[in-house]
Structure formats: C-alpha cells, structure tokens
Design a protein around this motif. Structure first.
Motif, short mmCIF file in Angstrom:
data_model
loop_
_atom_site.label_atom_id
_atom_site.label_comp_id
_atom_site.label_asym_id
_atom_site.label_seq_id
_atom_site.Cartn_x
_atom_site.Cartn_y
_atom_site.Cartn_z
N ARG A 175 0.83 -1.20 0.00
CA ARG A 175 0.00 0.00 0.00
C ARG A 175 0.87 1.26 0.00
O ARG A 175 0.52 2.26 -0.63
CB ARG A 175 -0.88 -0.02 1.26
N LEU A 181 5.01 0.64 -2.94
CA LEU A 181 5.04 0.47 -4.39
C LEU A 181 5.24 1.85 -5.00
O LEU A 181 4.68 2.83 -4.50
CB LEU A 181 3.71 -0.12 -4.89
N SER A 182 6.02 1.93 -6.11
CA SER A 182 6.26 3.28 -6.64
C SER A 182 4.97 3.92 -7.15
O SER A 182 4.85 5.14 -7.18
CB SER A 182 7.34 3.26 -7.71
N THR A 183 3.98 3.07 -7.50
CA THR A 183 2.71 3.63 -7.96
C THR A 183 1.91 4.25 -6.81
O THR A 183 0.98 5.02 -7.04
CB THR A 183 1.84 2.55 -8.61
N ALA A 184 2.25 3.90 -5.57
CA ALA A 184 1.49 4.43 -4.43
C ALA A 184 1.76 5.92 -4.23
O ALA A 184 0.91 6.64 -3.71
CB ALA A 184 1.85 3.66 -3.16
N LYS A 185 2.95 6.37 -4.62
CA LYS A 185 3.31 7.80 -4.52
C LYS A 185 3.05 8.37 -3.13
O LYS A 185 2.49 9.45 -2.98
CB LYS A 185 2.53 8.62 -5.56
N ARG A 186 3.46 7.62 -2.13
CA ARG A 186 3.17 8.09 -0.78
C ARG A 186 4.36 8.76 -0.13
O ARG A 186 4.21 9.55 0.80
CB ARG A 186 2.68 6.93 0.08
N ALA A 222 10.88 5.35 -5.17
CA ALA A 222 10.53 4.49 -6.30
C ALA A 222 11.70 3.55 -6.56
O ALA A 222 12.83 3.99 -6.77
CB ALA A 222 10.25 5.33 -7.53
N ASP A 242 9.34 -2.98 -6.23
CA ASP A 242 8.03 -3.19 -6.86
C ASP A 242 7.88 -4.64 -7.30
O ASP A 242 6.85 -5.27 -7.08
CB ASP A 242 7.89 -2.29 -8.11
N ASP A 295 -9.33 5.39 -2.74
CA ASP A 295 -9.16 5.44 -4.16
C ASP A 295 -9.46 6.87 -4.64
O ASP A 295 -10.41 7.49 -4.18
CB ASP A 295 -10.21 4.43 -4.66
N GLN A 296 -8.65 7.39 -5.57
CA GLN A 296 -8.85 8.76 -6.06
C GLN A 296 -10.26 8.93 -6.65
O GLN A 296 -10.90 9.96 -6.47
CB GLN A 296 -7.77 9.11 -7.08
#
Lengths: 505, 307
Positions: free
Chosen positions: A421, A424-429, A433, A438, B44-45
């Motif tokens: 959650r 992951l680099s897509t989570a951008k939290r 990255a 990943d 979720d956005q």
C-alpha cells in the motif's frame, strides 16, 4: 441581628443548591439477560462515527472495535495463523479461483440463515464502497454462488492475500446491505447486536439471542466516547466505566499502582515511523536518509519516553505481522552520520522540516523534540511543523513535505497491507521508487504459497529498511485498562479490544 | 416601538447573512479537503472525486455559495460527510444538550450572583464582602478547563460524589454547569454589588427608608430596579460567551453538545455541520441581543420615551 437581605440571599443560595443536588448513580447496567448478567461499560478513545464496515470507515479502529462484536468473517487470524470462522473450508481449484464452503448452522440475529449470497453481497459492498479496504480486492473480477453454501472468488491475476483480506470482510445480510438505515442498528451473525447508536457519541450492544455459539456472559456492551484522557482515567477510577484503552504511557504508571485496576500491555500491529520524502532533495540520496537514522540515539529516547509503550523496532513492520522479518539494526553513531553526510555532499549539514498531525502519535511532541536535538548535533536543523490532521493529510498526499512523523497499523496483520500500500512506486506516498522493490512486492502478492510469500516480504522489508525510506524506531504496544472484576479478557495484536468473552463479577 | 423592533430585526438579518458568508469562505480558505479527510489517505482517487461530486464540492465556489445560501434559507445545510445525517438534525439534537447546560449555568450565575452581590453590598467591607470579592476575582481569572478538571478531581476522583463525564444522569449536569457559570457569576456579582452600593446612597433610597419601608423592600424593590439595566446588558452579552465557554466545558466533561459537535466537525472539515452550527449560534446571539434591547425598553422609561 440578621438583616432581611441576608435572609433573601441565604434563601436563594439554598434554592440553587437544592436544585442542583439531585441524586446521582442511576443504574444503567441492569441487564436484559434475565440471568443477572450486566452490561460492560467501556469508553473508547476515538469516536465511532459509523457502523458500516463496507464504506469510508471500514479500516477505522473505533468502527472495527464495535463491528467485530456484531459481524463475523469467513476466516480469522488467530495466533498468526488463518483459521476458519463462517467458512469451514476452502480450496484453490486453480490459482485464480478461491472456493469457500460456508458453515450450515449459522443464522443472522433476525433468524434468517446465512447463505453464500450474503457473503457475495458483502464482498461486493466492500468493493463498491470504495473505502480504504476496497483496493485489497482490485483484482477480483467475478464472485459466484454455485449453491447456498459455496462462494467462489475469481481474480484476474493471482492474489495471495485473499485469506488475510477476508479477515476484514464482515458478512452482513444481503437483503439489508443496500439499506443505509440498516447500519444505524445493524445485526449480523456475531454474539451481539446493536440496540442503539448515536454517531460520534455512543453505541449500545445487546446479546444476539440467535447466536449459534455459547451466549456471552455479558448482557451487553455500552461504548461511549470520552475525548479527554483525564476524563477517561477518572471515569475508570470512579467506577463509571469498566474498561478503556489506548492511554498514553505517562498515565499508565499511575494506574498500575491502583488496586482497583488491571493494566494490560501487549504488542500490536502498529508502529512509529518517520518518512523522508525521497523525491525531494536532500532526501533523494539514501546516504542522507541513513545519516538521519544514525544521528539519533533511539535507545536512550525509547527508554525515557516509551518505557512500556513499545519495543525497539526490528524491521519496518512490527514483529507480530505476517511477513515481518528482523533486519540489521542502525547503531547510534553521530560520526558515521557525519561521514555519510559528507559523502553525500552535505559536510555542514542542512536545514529541513518535519511535519506531523497533532495527536497522531504517542508522546509525539516530546519524541520530535528529542530527535530534532540529536539531529542538530550533526548539523541538521529540522524545523518542527505540528499541523491539524486535515492539513497534514493534504500536504502528505501532495508530497508537499520534507519528512513526516506518524504511526500506522497493519490492520489485516499481513505485510502486503502496509508494504504494497505504501511502498510500491505507484502508491506515490513518500516519493520512493524502486523497480526491484516493486517486483518483489507484486510477486509476493501473487504468490499463493504462504511461506514463499513471507520470504519475499522479508526481502522487501530489507530494502525499505536498508535504504532508509524512513526511520522505524519503535513497535507500539497497546494497552487496555480494566476494573477488577472484569475477567477473561484476552488482548489481540490488531488492538481492537474484543469484549465478547469477558465476564463481570 | 414596533418600528424600533422592525429596524432591529432588519439589522439582525444582515448580521446573519454576514455570519453565513464568513463561515462559508473561512472553512474553504483553510487547507484540507473534506472528501480526503473523510475517506483517509488510502482511499481510491475515484472515490474521493465521487464524494466531492456527491456533496457538490466540485462546483465553482460562487455557485457553491449561492447554493448554500439558497438552501440555508430553508434550514437545509446539507448532509454531514462524517456522521451521515442531515446537519440540521445533528445541530438540533446536540443543541438541546448545550441549551440545558447553558441555561442551567445562566440560572446559577444569575441567582447566586444576585444573592451574593446583594449580601456583599449590604455589608460593604465586611468579612463576607471580602471573601466574595476574592472569590469572584479568582473564578473570573481561572481558566475554565482548569476549573473543570479540578472539580472532577475533587468531586469525582476523591469524594466520589458526582459522575465525571457524560450526560447520563441529572447529577452529571452539576459540574459542567457550575464550571460554565463561574466566570459569569463573578461578573454578575460584582455588577450587583457595585450597582447596589451606588444606588443605596441615592436620595430616593434615603426617602424610602425614611418612609419606614422595610429594608427588604428598599433593597429588593427600589434599589434593585435601578441597578438592573447594566446587569441585564452584561448578562445578555455574556450569554454569548457562555456558548463559547461551552465548547471547552463540553470537551472536558464529554458533554454531547453543539460545542463538541462543532470542534469535531472543524477538525474533519465537515463543512455542512460547521456552517449549521455557526449559523445556529449566530441566531441565538442575535435573538438574545434583541431580547436585551427590548428588555431595556421595558426596564428604562428613558429608553421607552426615546423609541
């Protein structure tokens, strides 16, 4: 001689005192069980704003604390292992399909029997509710009910976390799930049902007479929200409530000496962490992040601030979580911190900020002060930014920060919930990255063999830890304080105090 | 008199409009998106966007503002993002708890304030007067939350006489009401005392005494009537700060009132509830001011003449 005015005044005074001196001590505990059973009175530290386990509040501690007494799940996590609950068995006919056979002896509190249609409707409601848990089920593409007792879940790609995810899928009656008024006083298959609910204030539960198992020893549970810590402690000491939890450590010391109370501390799925924004200089350099860690004497801080409130972290996830693994500790070493800073091009340190939301963290302000003073010793000037939660959240999600301190819980007890959650680099939290990370996290999610899955999370944890995406100083303990006479309470690491098995002497 | 009342009413409507405008824009000027605050960081956005649409937060601000005003006129403030109920309902249910608390506190402050103030004035510089003066200084300067916590310590923790929080029994009202009443009590007390001391030396009081009227009648009727005006003004205005103090008292005593509803709503960026709360409190303020103004007319013949 008394003047007449004195008499007027005295009369008025007596009148007011008489008015206010009504009797106190109305007994709100009389049980409905008829067997002398009483209602357990508890005070939750945060308000219960919703009893709908499928929507926005589906991962909220206060909501789940109540929901777990009312609804049940297909499987549960007990002592770290998955065990059957409403499902008696399950198989994987193929790697994309999960088939569950439900128990046949279960009825809801209104007498209607549990069927696979209820399980399907509940999963669908959770996915459609688009709350914080919906993402766990993103790869589900088909849910079927071949017969009344069989549920099949089909996924687009392999999903190794199905069983963990199911520990938070509460089964509600299919006929009621779409009715939002149902969640004002919901019932399920669990030992209690809701008799009254005032959002943000109080919830009352009474026994579910149709419960298939042994009836609870309590007639009910009444929860009420007392916002101030001192208010909760006083209510407990004064026998106005029987239990509360989530108290700051400085309060516990005093309570341990009170003969009327029992304080229980236990490890949880929650930990403290300080994240660096890896997409923002100077934290783009892993050496700077590692230097921040080496610069702080966490052993000393832990001892003075968190006496029994936690244990030094051994990895990015608390030890009780599936998939957590011990990592190499970072030593307190200011000289090494300076070396790393020099190597990264900051021999004289730098200035930065650290934000947190007020009330986010146990002893948060003192903890921040202690870290900031240690960082200053190696030339890093950190400006503290205590923000209101909504403002903090806004900045957090926009990645508009240098570093942030927070606490978090892995509510499913499964490493995937936190690592995939947040990292992951897509989570951008947190601006971090790493394609290798990943790859491991996605492989772990797709792995059906749970041992292999755990091994992959150990690798992922090592990357997060060694690369110092954040500092992980402390695994947090939970605490529950009970009045003497409350018996049979067992704490669980998800830190959702479960009072179903409790009795009151 | 009617014209006077109508003019006051027209000004009230303007004030209300101003309050509504300020709260609308102030809430939106603070950073923090309500949909994100409700759904949390893991939502979720698409869900966040959907919620924004559902509550009309995606519309341009001027349109939202006009919508808000149009609905507010019909007492519709929209639904709470957080508590999933109509904001108007939430405010009304919480208002009864606050009203009970505030009115009790008001009554305590007035009755005790008058009683002690009168006692102190009839024996200026006596023992009672000195004790009352010191106490009134103390109660006015001590912070409300501290007084509340001290009362809890003494009456709940040590003496086990009163419940420390909640609103389950009538006794639970005592400590929050007293805490809330204390600052107002000391104001009323000192006004009554100094007001009475002033008028007790007036010629008409001497005349009244000379007529052989009883002391009760002299003080309780002739003198009292003439020092009522400043007391009514201040008491009326202070009722407003009583509502402000209720926010703190309700938190300390876990009293389920509008103050707590509002603080929780502000933290959660629950626009509709904050707006409903602020406008309700504004209405109460305005009504009280109106009552005070009209009471003046009733109490003071000079004002009655002029309107």
């Amino acid at each position: 001689m008394r003047s007449p005015t004195t008499r007027i005044g005295a009369l008025a005074l007596a009148g007011v005192l008489g008015l206010t001196a009504c009797s106190f001590g109305t007994d709100d505990r009389a049980g409905s069980g008829g067997d002398g059973a009483t209602t357990l009175r508890v005070a939750n530290p945060t308000p219960v704003v919703s009893l709908n386990p499928f929507a926005a509040n589906s991962a909220d501690q206060p909501t789940l604390t109540v929901v777990q007494e009312v609804f049940e799940t297909l499987v549960v996590r007990a002592d770290g292992k998955i065990a059957p609950k409403l499902a008696e068995s399950w198989t994987n006919p193929d790697p994309l399909t999960w088939q569950f056979v439900l128990r046949s002896d279960v009825t809801f509190a209104d007498g209607t029997p549990l069927t696979s249609a209820d399980a399907k409707a509940s999963l669908q409601a959770l996915i459609d509710g688009k709350g914080p848990l919906a993402g766990l089920w993103a790869t589900v593409d088909d849910i079927r009910t071949p017969d009344e007792r069989t549920l099949t879940i089909h996924t687009k790609s392999q999903l190794g976390t199905v069983l963990s995810n199911l520990t938070l899928l509460w089964i509600a009656p299919a006929a009621k799930i779409a009715d939002s008024a149902f969640f004002d006083a919901p019932y399920g298959t669990g030992p209690f049902k809701v008799s009254s609910f005032t959002a943000g204030q109080a919830v009352s539960l009474v026994r579910n007479e149709k419960y298939r198992g042994e009836q609870p020893k309590l007639a009910g549970i009444s929860y009420r929200y007392i916002p101030e810590v001192s208010g909760r402690v006083t209510a407990l000491a004064n026998n106005e409530i029987d239990a509360t939890w989530g108290l700051p450590p400085d309060q516990l010391t005093g309570l341990r000496g009170n003969g009327d109370l029992t304080v229980t501390s236990f490890p949880t799925y929650a930990n403290y962490y300080i994240w660096f924004n890896s997409s923002r200089k100077p934290f783009t350099d892993a050496r700077v992040r590692q230097a921040m860690w080496h610069a702080v004497d966490f052993a000393k801080i832990n001892k003075s601030l968190f006496d029994q409130a936690g244990a030094p972290a051994t990895g990015p996830l608390p030890a009780a979580i599936f998939g957590s693994a011990g990592q190499n500790p970072y030593a307190y070493d200011p000289a090494k911190a300076r070396q790393l800073l020099t190597a990264a091009g900051y021999p004289d340190g730098f200035s930065t900020t650290m934000m947190w939301s007020s009330g986010c963290c146990t002893n948060g302000n003192s903890f921040a002060d202690a870290m900031i003073s240690d960082w200053a010793k190696v030339g890093i000037v950190v400006k503290p930014q205590e923000l209101e939660r909504a403002t903090w959240l806004d900045k957090l999600l926009k990645l508009d920060w240098d570093s942030t301190m927070t606490t978090g819980s892995t509510v499913t007890g499964d490493a995937d919930f936190t690592l995939a959650r947040l990292y992951l680099s897509t989570a951008k939290r947190n601006g971090y990255a790493n394609p290798e990370l990943d790859r491991i996290l996605l492989a772990a999610r797709a792995e059906l063999d749970q041992d292999k899955r755990a091994a992959l999370y150990a690798q992922a944890g090592k990357i997060v830890w060694d690369d110092a995406v954040g500092i992980f100083p402390l695994d947090l303990n939970g605490n529950v304080v009970l009045r003497k006479g409350v018996e049979g309470f067992t704490p669980t690491p998800n830190d959702l105090p479960d009072f179903a098995g409790v009795s009151l002497r | 008199m009617l014209r006077y009342a109508l003019r006051r009413l027209a000004i009230s409507v303007l004030v209300l409009f101003g309050a509504a405008t300020v709260v609308f824009f102030a809430m939106r000027a603070v950073s923090g998106d309500p949909a994100t605050a409700v759904l949390g960081p893991d939502a979720d956005q698409a869900a966040v966007e959907a919620l924004r649409r559902e509550y009309g937060l995606d519309a341009p601000l001027p349109i939202q503002y006009v919508q808000f005003l149009r609905r507010a006129v019909t007492l519709d403030f929209g639904e709470s993002f957080r508590l999933h109920d109509a904001a108007t309902n939430l405010v009304l249910t919480h208002l009864s708890a606050t009203a009970a608390l505030a009115l009790t506190a008001f009554a305590i402050a007035l009755v005790l304030g008058f009683a002690l103030g009168t006692l102190a004035a009839t024996r200026p510089n006596g023992v009672l007067d000195r004790v009352v003066s010191v106490l009134s200084m103390l109660t006015q300067s001590l912070p409300t939350f501290w007084v509340g916590i001290m009362l809890i310590l003494v009456f709940s923790r040590f003496l086990h006489l009163l419940p420390s929080s909640g609103a389950a029994s009538p006794a639970a009202m005592i400590m929050p009401a007293v805490t809330l009443a204390l600052p107002l009590l000391s104001v009323v007390l000192r006004l009554v005392r100094s007001g009475l001391l002033d008028v007790l030396h007036e010629d008409y009081v001497v005349t009244a005494r000379a007529k052989g009227l009883s002391e009760t009648r002299v003080v309780g009727w002739h003198a009292m009537r003439n020092m009522l005006i400043p007391v009514v003004t201040v008491a009326g205005l202070e009722f407003g700060s009583l509502l402000g103090g209720a926010v703190i008292v309700e938190t300390v005593f876990a009293w389920p009132g509008v103050g707590r509803l509002m603080t929780d709503a502000i933290a959660a960026r629950d626009y509709s509830v904050v707006q409903a709360c602020v406008i309700t409190v504004a209405v109460i303020f305005i009504v009280i001011n109106l009552i005070v103004d009209l009471l003046y007319v009733r109490l003071d013949p000079r004002v009655r003449e002029s309107v």
